[in-house]
Write a protein that holds these residues in place. Structure first.
Motif, PDB file in Angstrom:
ATOM      1  N   PRO A   1       0.829  -1.220   0.000  1.00 54.80           N
ATOM      2  CA  PRO A   1       0.000   0.000   0.000  1.00 54.80           C
ATOM      3  C   PRO A   1       0.856   1.261   0.000  1.00 54.80           C
ATOM      4  N   LEU A   2       1.407   1.575  -1.133  1.00 51.48           N
ATOM      5  CA  LEU A   2       2.341   2.694  -1.247  1.00 51.48           C
ATOM      6  C   LEU A   2       1.680   4.014  -0.836  1.00 51.48           C
ATOM      7  N   PRO A   3       2.400   4.864  -0.110  1.00 47.48           N
ATOM      8  CA  PRO A   3       1.820   6.132   0.322  1.00 47.48           C
ATOM      9  C   PRO A   3       1.653   7.140  -0.801  1.00 47.48           C
ATOM     10  N   GLU A   4       2.320   6.912  -1.920  1.00 47.17           N
ATOM     11  CA  GLU A   4       2.171   7.763  -3.099  1.00 47.17           C
ATOM     12  C   GLU A   4       2.548   6.942  -4.329  1.00 47.17           C
ATOM     13  N   PRO A   5       2.153   7.378  -5.520  1.00 48.56           N
ATOM     14  CA  PRO A   5       2.408   6.578  -6.726  1.00 48.56           C
ATOM     15  C   PRO A   5       3.889   6.285  -6.941  1.00 48.56           C
ATOM     16  N   PHE A   6       4.168   5.082  -7.392  1.00 42.84           N
ATOM     17  CA  PHE A   6       5.526   4.689  -7.729  1.00 42.84           C
ATOM     18  C   PHE A   6       6.005   5.442  -8.965  1.00 42.84           C
ATOM     19  N   VAL A   7       5.121   5.536  -9.955  1.00 42.35           N
ATOM     20  CA  VAL A   7       5.488   6.120 -11.249  1.00 42.35           C
ATOM     21  C   VAL A   7       4.959   7.547 -11.330  1.00 42.35           C
ATOM     22  N   THR A   8       5.865   8.524 -11.349  1.00 36.94           N
ATOM     23  CA  THR A   8       5.503   9.924 -11.526  1.00 36.94           C
ATOM     24  C   THR A   8       5.831  10.350 -12.949  1.00 36.94           C
ATOM     25  N   ASP A   9       5.516  11.575 -13.267  1.00 39.70           N
ATOM     26  CA  ASP A   9       5.758  12.068 -14.634  1.00 39.70           C
ATOM     27  C   ASP A   9       7.227  11.934 -15.037  1.00 39.70           C
ATOM     28  N   ILE A  10       8.129  12.141 -14.095  1.00 38.01           N
ATOM     29  CA  ILE A  10       9.552  12.077 -14.445  1.00 38.01           C
ATOM     30  C   ILE A  10      10.018  10.641 -14.685  1.00 38.01           C
ATOM     31  N   ASP A  11       9.203   9.666 -14.249  1.00 38.26           N
ATOM     32  CA  ASP A  11       9.565   8.261 -14.428  1.00 38.26           C
ATOM     33  C   ASP A  11       9.016   7.657 -15.716  1.00 38.26           C
ATOM     34  N   LEU A  12       8.102   8.370 -16.387  1.00 34.17           N
ATOM     35  CA  LEU A  12       7.375   7.760 -17.496  1.00 34.17           C
ATOM     36  C   LEU A  12       8.285   7.287 -18.613  1.00 34.17           C
TER      37      LEU A  12
END
Length: 270
Positions: free
Chosen positions: A131-142
């Motif tokens: 249950p991650l507290p925030e998304p693993f993949v952000t815009d900089i990771d795309l």
């Protein structure tokens, strides 16, 4: 369902939703269902399967579009969950099985256990269902994640059929994004699983680099587990000094932890 094979390993075919799911069953002892992850097949997990079969009646299967299972018109978390449901429905087991899942397969296991309390004797979750507290993949990771999906698809093209993944690079990429959404809501599923849950987690899921995405993703991975332990006192965690390939690099360690996970769901936490 059709079945073939000898007394050591039986091979089953489960048909549902326009696909055929290839299943194998072998070993002796308490029933155990092994749920694979995305881009992972029975053939990839052969070492762990062989170790578990020493004292478990192990059922393993390939998700749609993976290994010896057929391709499908759609790939989604719900479709993969349907594959697990179909396999469970077709099995004739003497007792409720231990449900073991790796990566995406761990998320499938939690969702299935949450909706089918009496059908599961226990959960062991390997580097997933976090249950991650925030998304693993952000815009900089795309860009990086899209490139990783492309490499995964290209690598699979040269594999033997038992290890092939029939999903396209874009389908792998989209499923990776979907998993962030699934895990954002998975705490609600855990709240419907009353008994003990054993987690086996990598200490460095994204590798040991000090630059790029690794530090943030490793920190998020640990924070998600810590969040779960605070929320659910019935969860116990074993950390392995490994990355996300722990199911391949640490199969004996994982098999030993699974072997010790005898506390059924619905009983007191370990």
């Amino acid at each position: 369902m059709t079945a073939t094979g000898d007394s050591t390993t039986r091979h089953l075919t489960v048909r549902h939703d326009g696909v055929t799911i290839q299943v194998s069953r072998g070993g002796r002892g308490r029933p155990l269902i092994l749920c694979p992850g995305l881009n992972c097949t029975q053939a990839d997990l052969h070492e762990l399967i062989d170790l578990l079969r020493r004292d478990h009646d192990v059922v393993a299967f390939d998700l749609r579009g993976h290994g010896l299972s057929s391709a499908a018109e759609r790939y989604s978390f719900d479709a993969f969950l349907g594959d697990l449901r179909a396999v469970m429905t077709e099995l004739d087991l003497p007792s409720a099985p231990l449900l073991v899942g790796y990566s995406l397969g761990a998320d499938l296991a939690v969702h299935y256990a949450a909706e089918c309390h009496d059908g599961v004797a226990g959960l062991v979750l390997i580097d997933g269902a976090n249950p991650l507290p925030e998304p693993f993949v952000t815009d900089i990771d795309l860009v990086e994640f899209r490139e990783m999906a492309r490499h995964t698809a290209e690598r699979s093209e040269g594999s033997d059929r038992a290890r092939q993944v029939l999903l396209s690079a874009e389908e792998v990429f989209e499923l990776g994004l979907e998993m962030d959404v699934v895990r954002a809501g998975i705490l609600e599923r855990y709240r419907k699983v009353d008994g003990a849950v054993r987690m086996i987690m990598s200490s460095a899921i994204a590798g040991r680099g000090s630059a790029g995405r690794a530090p943030r993703h490793n920190r998020l991975w640990r924070a998600g587990v810590q969040r779960l332990v605070r929320e659910r006192a019935n969860v116990s965690v074993s950390w392995l000094d490994a990355d996300h390939r722990l199911v391949f690099t640490h199969a004996p360690d994982i098999a030993e932890i699974v072997r010790s996970a005898h506390q059924p769901v619905g009983g007191p936490a370990s």
